[in-house]
Design an enzyme around this catalytic site. Structure first.
Site, PDB file in Angstrom:
ATOM      1  CB  SER A 150     -51.139 -38.558  45.260  1.00  0.00           C
ATOM      2  OG  SER A 150     -49.998 -39.148  45.840  1.00  0.00           O
ATOM      3  CE1 TYR A 163     -51.369 -43.809  42.904  1.00  0.00           C
ATOM      4  CE2 TYR A 163     -49.790 -42.313  43.910  1.00  0.00           C
ATOM      5  CZ  TYR A 163     -51.048 -42.902  43.893  1.00  0.00           C
ATOM      6  OH  TYR A 163     -51.974 -42.554  44.855  1.00  0.00           O
TER       7      TYR A 163
HETATM    8  N1  LIG Z   1     -53.820 -44.648  50.472  1.00  0.00           N
HETATM    9  C1  LIG Z   1     -53.019 -43.628  50.267  1.00  0.00           C
HETATM   10  O1  LIG Z   1     -52.059 -43.404  51.024  1.00  0.00           O
HETATM   11  C2  LIG Z   1     -53.257 -42.701  49.104  1.00  0.00           C
HETATM   12  C3  LIG Z   1     -52.440 -41.575  49.010  1.00  0.00           C
HETATM   13  C4  LIG Z   1     -52.645 -40.696  47.953  1.00  0.00           C
HETATM   14  C5  LIG Z   1     -53.650 -40.929  47.043  1.00  0.00           C
HETATM   15  N2  LIG Z   1     -54.423 -42.040  47.148  1.00  0.00           N
HETATM   16  C6  LIG Z   1     -55.470 -42.226  46.155  1.00  0.00           C
HETATM   17  O2  LIG Z   1     -56.711 -42.417  46.791  1.00  0.00           O
HETATM   18  C7  LIG Z   1     -57.567 -43.161  45.921  1.00  0.00           C
HETATM   19  C8  LIG Z   1     -58.164 -44.323  46.680  1.00  0.00           C
HETATM   20  O3  LIG Z   1     -57.125 -45.195  47.067  1.00  0.00           O
HETATM   21  P1  LIG Z   1     -57.183 -46.048  48.417  1.00  0.00           P
HETATM   22  O4  LIG Z   1     -55.934 -45.788  49.153  1.00  0.00           O
HETATM   23  O5  LIG Z   1     -58.490 -45.846  49.062  1.00  0.00           O
HETATM   24  O6  LIG Z   1     -57.016 -47.515  47.815  1.00  0.00           O
HETATM   25  P2  LIG Z   1     -57.918 -48.820  47.873  1.00  0.00           P
HETATM   26  O7  LIG Z   1     -58.497 -49.008  49.232  1.00  0.00           O
HETATM   27  O8  LIG Z   1     -57.052 -49.873  47.286  1.00  0.00           O
HETATM   28  O9  LIG Z   1     -59.111 -48.480  46.879  1.00  0.00           O
HETATM   29  C9  LIG Z   1     -58.941 -48.462  45.501  1.00  0.00           C
HETATM   30  C10 LIG Z   1     -60.324 -48.474  44.881  1.00  0.00           C
HETATM   31  O10 LIG Z   1     -60.210 -48.395  43.474  1.00  0.00           O
HETATM   32  C11 LIG Z   1     -61.054 -49.375  42.882  1.00  0.00           C
HETATM   33  N3  LIG Z   1     -60.481 -49.772  41.595  1.00  0.00           N
HETATM   34  C12 LIG Z   1     -59.202 -50.127  41.331  1.00  0.00           C
HETATM   35  N4  LIG Z   1     -59.059 -50.447  40.037  1.00  0.00           N
HETATM   36  C13 LIG Z   1     -60.279 -50.289  39.459  1.00  0.00           C
HETATM   37  C14 LIG Z   1     -60.777 -50.477  38.158  1.00  0.00           C
HETATM   38  N5  LIG Z   1     -59.993 -50.907  37.143  1.00  0.00           N
HETATM   39  N6  LIG Z   1     -62.084 -50.216  37.912  1.00  0.00           N
HETATM   40  C15 LIG Z   1     -62.886 -49.801  38.912  1.00  0.00           C
HETATM   41  N7  LIG Z   1     -62.474 -49.588  40.179  1.00  0.00           N
HETATM   42  C16 LIG Z   1     -61.182 -49.847  40.446  1.00  0.00           C
HETATM   43  C17 LIG Z   1     -61.067 -50.515  43.896  1.00  0.00           C
HETATM   44  O11 LIG Z   1     -62.235 -51.322  43.787  1.00  0.00           O
HETATM   45  P3  LIG Z   1     -62.199 -52.825  43.188  1.00  0.00           P
HETATM   46  O12 LIG Z   1     -60.972 -53.466  43.703  1.00  0.00           O
HETATM   47  O13 LIG Z   1     -63.486 -53.437  43.649  1.00  0.00           O
HETATM   48  O14 LIG Z   1     -62.170 -52.640  41.710  1.00  0.00           O
HETATM   49  C18 LIG Z   1     -61.105 -49.739  45.204  1.00  0.00           C
HETATM   50  O15 LIG Z   1     -62.422 -49.360  45.521  1.00  0.00           O
HETATM   51  C19 LIG Z   1     -56.706 -43.585  44.729  1.00  0.00           C
HETATM   52  O16 LIG Z   1     -56.924 -42.689  43.660  1.00  0.00           O
HETATM   53  C20 LIG Z   1     -55.298 -43.431  45.252  1.00  0.00           C
HETATM   54  O17 LIG Z   1     -54.374 -43.215  44.234  1.00  0.00           O
HETATM   55  C21 LIG Z   1     -54.249 -42.943  48.161  1.00  0.00           C
END
Ligand SMILES: NC(=O)c1ccc[n+]([C@@H]2O[C@H](COP(=O)([O-])OP(=O)(O)OC[C@H]3O[C@@H](n4cnc5c(N)ncnc54)[C@H](OP(=O)(O)O)[C@@H]3O)[C@@H](O)[C@H]2O)c1
Length: 259
Positions: A150, A163
């Site tokens: 991130s 985070y």
């Molecule tokens: N979006 C951004 O701007 C951004 C920036 C930097 C890094 N990231 C990173 O990118 C990654 C994906 O995030 P995203 O933005 O795509 O968010 P997202 O759409 O909210 O996806 C999060 C995913 O994590 C799963 N998850 C959450 N808690 C869980 C648990 N306890 N057990 C199993 N699965 C779990 C969720 O599935 P369920 O809800 O079905 O469990 C979902 O598939 C994360 O590591 C995040 O920190 C995102």
């Protein structure tokens, strides 16, 4: 015609945690387009069914499977990995995309929430990567692991101490695992997203001031999209990146290049 076969994932299998949503789903889509079979995991059945349908529409009925897991329960991860490996017939590529955040000023952060963020974002990828590496080493096979870093791996913003700690840890975990497992040709890399349009950021996207700030602050003048991760993940997982390990590739529209 140029030969792009070095980027092919035909015949490969991939386990993508968080593959039912956002960045994980973007990565799973890229893998299916490149010829891989994927198993996505998450907790939510409805989201997972929709993601499966989208992936199968691209790659056919055998291209995608789903397995439920709660990664906060780290004791259950070895059994989950064994079930995923059995369903896929072995896992060649592991992507740890599942992640959560909890926003609170540090002096008001409940310790249980801090620990939950660390468990899902940092400990679970560690345990899952251990399972993957043990299987690959025992079988004498190479492998590729992708962790999701991130902008918070490099800097912080108010209310993100849990985070930020977890993503700073990911940055160093990429290096540590890459070094430990290089002798077994298991490559470990990270992808560092900027601000991406996913459900995790719904509150921020709905805030007009924040939305304008992101567009102003990002050299490419927009939020990232899940599809922006398809190509970079395929590259890191494929033979095209066979001498690339221990790196974090930022997919941030140029954010870290300026201030
Ligand atoms: N979006 C951004 O701007 C951004 C920036 C930097 C890094 N990231 C990173 O990118 C990654 C994906 O995030 P995203 O933005 O795509 O968010 P997202 O759409 O909210 O996806 C999060 C995913 O994590 C799963 N998850 C959450 N808690 C869980 C648990 N306890 N057990 C199993 N699965 C779990 C969720 O599935 P369920 O809800 O079905 O469990 C979902 O598939 C994360 O590591 C995040 O920190 C995102």
């Amino acid at each position: 015609m140029p030969d792009f076969s070095i980027f092919s994932l035909a015949g490969k299998t991939a386990l993508v945690t968080g593959g039912n949503s956002g960045i994980g789903l973007g990565i799973a889509r890229g893998f299916v387009k490149a010829g891989a079979r994927v198993l996505i995991s998450g907790r939510n059945e409805e989201k997972s069914a929709a993601a499966l349908a989208a992936l199968r529409a691209i790659g056919g009925a055998n291209a995608a499977q789903w397995l439920a897991t709660d990664l906060a329960d780290t004791d259950s991860i070895p059994a989950f990995f064994s079930a995923a490996a059995a369903a896929l017939g072995g896992v060649d590529i592991l992507v740890n995309s599942a992640g959560i955040t909890y926003r609170s000023r540090a002096d008001q952060m409940p310790l249980a929430e801090y620990e939950r963020v660390l468990r899902v974002n940092l400990t679970a990828p560690y345990v899952l990567s251990q399972c993957f590496a043990r299987a690959r080493i025992a079988a004498g096979l190479p492998g590729s692991i992708i962790l999701i870093a991130s902008l918070m791996s490099e800097a912080s913003r108010p209310t993100t101490s849990a985070y930020t700690a977890s993503k700073g840890g990911i940055r160093q975990l990429v290096r540590a695992l890459a070094v430990d497992w290089a002798p077994f040709d298991i490559r470990v890399n990270g992808i560092g997203p900027g601000f991406i349009r996913t459900p995790m950021n719904q509150v921020l996207m709905d805030n007009p001031e924040f939305d304008a700030w992101v567009k102003r602050r990002t050299p490419l003048s927009r939020w990232g999209l899940p599809e922006d991760f398809e190509g970079v993940a395929v590259f890191l997982a494929s033979d095209a990146a066979r001498f690339v390990t221990g790196q974090i590739v930022y997919v941030d529209g140029g954010w870290l290049a300026t201030f």
